[in-house]
Design an enzyme around this catalytic site. Structure first.
Site, mmCIF file in Angstrom:
data_model
loop_
_atom_site.group_PDB
_atom_site.id
_atom_site.type_symbol
_atom_site.label_atom_id
_atom_site.label_comp_id
_atom_site.label_asym_id
_atom_site.label_seq_id
_atom_site.Cartn_x
_atom_site.Cartn_y
_atom_site.Cartn_z
ATOM 1 N N ASP A 11 0.874 -1.169 0.000
ATOM 2 C CA ASP A 11 0.000 0.000 0.000
ATOM 3 C C ASP A 11 0.914 1.223 0.000
ATOM 4 O O ASP A 11 2.142 1.101 0.165
ATOM 5 C CB ASP A 11 -0.892 -0.051 1.252
ATOM 6 C CG ASP A 11 -1.727 1.198 1.429
ATOM 7 O OD1 ASP A 11 -2.362 1.625 0.445
ATOM 8 O OD2 ASP A 11 -1.737 1.756 2.543
ATOM 9 N N ASP A 13 -0.056 5.131 1.289
ATOM 10 C CA ASP A 13 -0.195 6.023 2.444
ATOM 11 C C ASP A 13 -0.278 5.229 3.743
ATOM 12 O O ASP A 13 -1.131 4.358 3.906
ATOM 13 C CB ASP A 13 -1.451 6.881 2.275
ATOM 14 C CG ASP A 13 -1.343 7.816 1.084
ATOM 15 O OD1 ASP A 13 -0.553 8.770 1.164
ATOM 16 O OD2 ASP A 13 -2.031 7.585 0.077
#
Length: 211
Positions: A11, A13
Site C-alpha cells: 500500500d 499512504d
C-alpha cells in the site's frame, strides 16, 4: 516471524509514505464545509478511495467531481509528507520486478507523494482509476499480482488500513499490517535466494536476527 513469497505488494499512504498531516488537513476542510465531525470521516476513510468516502458522508453532492477537486488540492500540498522509517532502504534492496504498489490514490497523487518522500515509482503500480471497486474489494491486489506475474498465494501484502488488510486477505495473499504486526521496517530483513527476484524470505524481529 518469517514469510516466504515471490512478490511484495505495498500500500502507499501509511505503509510507504506518511501523509497523515496532509490527509487530515483536507478531510478537516471537507468536514467543516459540510458540517460533519471529521473524526467520523477519519474513522473509515483510510485505505478507501476519496470518492467513496465523500459519497458516504455527503451523498447529495457529485462525489466524483468533489473527489477530483479534493485530490487536485492534495497534489499541490506535500508539506509533512515523509517516508515511513526504513522504507527507502527496504525498497532499494528489492529487485525491481519483485514489488509494486497497490493504492487507493489516483496515479498523479501517488507519484507526487512518492517523489516528495524520495521513493521510486514502481512498474505496474495499481491506482484508483484502474479499478471499479476500491479496497476492501480484492481486485486491486489481484491486478497487482497479475502485473508481476505471480500467483496471489505467493504474494505478500504490506498494509496499514483495515480495508486494505481485508482486501489482501480476500485476494488469498499473506498480509503484514504495519502498526499492528510490525511498527515499521527497521527490524525487517529480506533474503533473496539466488538474487533471482523470486523466492523472497521476509523475516522480522528475532527471526530476522537469526536469518
Amino acid at each position: 516471524m518469517t514469510y516466504d513469497c515471490d512478490a511484495i505488494l505495498f500500500d502507499l499512504d501509511g505503509t510507504l509514505v506518511d501523509s497523515h498531516l496532509v490527509v487530515v488537513r483536507y478531510w478537516q476542510r471537507f468536514a467543516d464545509q459540510h458540517g460533519i465531525d471529521v473524526n467520523r470521516i477519519l474513522a473509515v476513510s483510510h485505505g478507501r478511495r476519496t470518492a467513496e468516502t465523500i459519497h458516504m458522508f455527503a451523498p447529495e453532492i457529485d462525489a466524483t467531481a468533489a473527489a477530483l477537486e479534493f485530490n487536485r488540492a492534495e497534489e499541490l500540498d506535500t508539506d509533512g509528507v515523509v517516508p515511513i522509517p526504513a522504507a527507502a532502504a527496504l525498497l532499494a534492496g528489492l529487485p525491481r520486478e519483485s514489488w509494486t504498489i497497490v493504492t487507493s490514490c489516483p496515479r498523479k497523487l501517488a507519484e507526487v507523494r512518492l517523489q516528495a518522500a524520495g521513493l521510486p515509482v514502481p512498474a505496474g503500480m495499481v491506482t484508483s482509476e484502474e479499478v471499479v471497486n476500491g479496497k476492501p474489494d480484492p481486485y486491486c491486489f489481484l491486478l497487482g499480482a497479475e502485473r508481476l506475474g505471480v500467483p496471489p498465494e505467493r504474494c505478500l501484502v504490506f498494509e496499514d488500513a483495515p480495508a486494505g488488510v481485508q482486501a489482501g486477505r480476500a485476494a488469498g495473499m499473506q498480509v503484514i499490517q504495519i502498526g499492528v504486526d510490525i511498527p515499521d521496517y527497521s527490524r525487517l530483513r529480506i533474503s533473496l535466494p539466488g538474487r533471482t527476484g523470486r523466492g523472497l524470505s521476509v523475516a522480522y524481529g528475532a527471526a530476522a536476527l537469526q536469518a
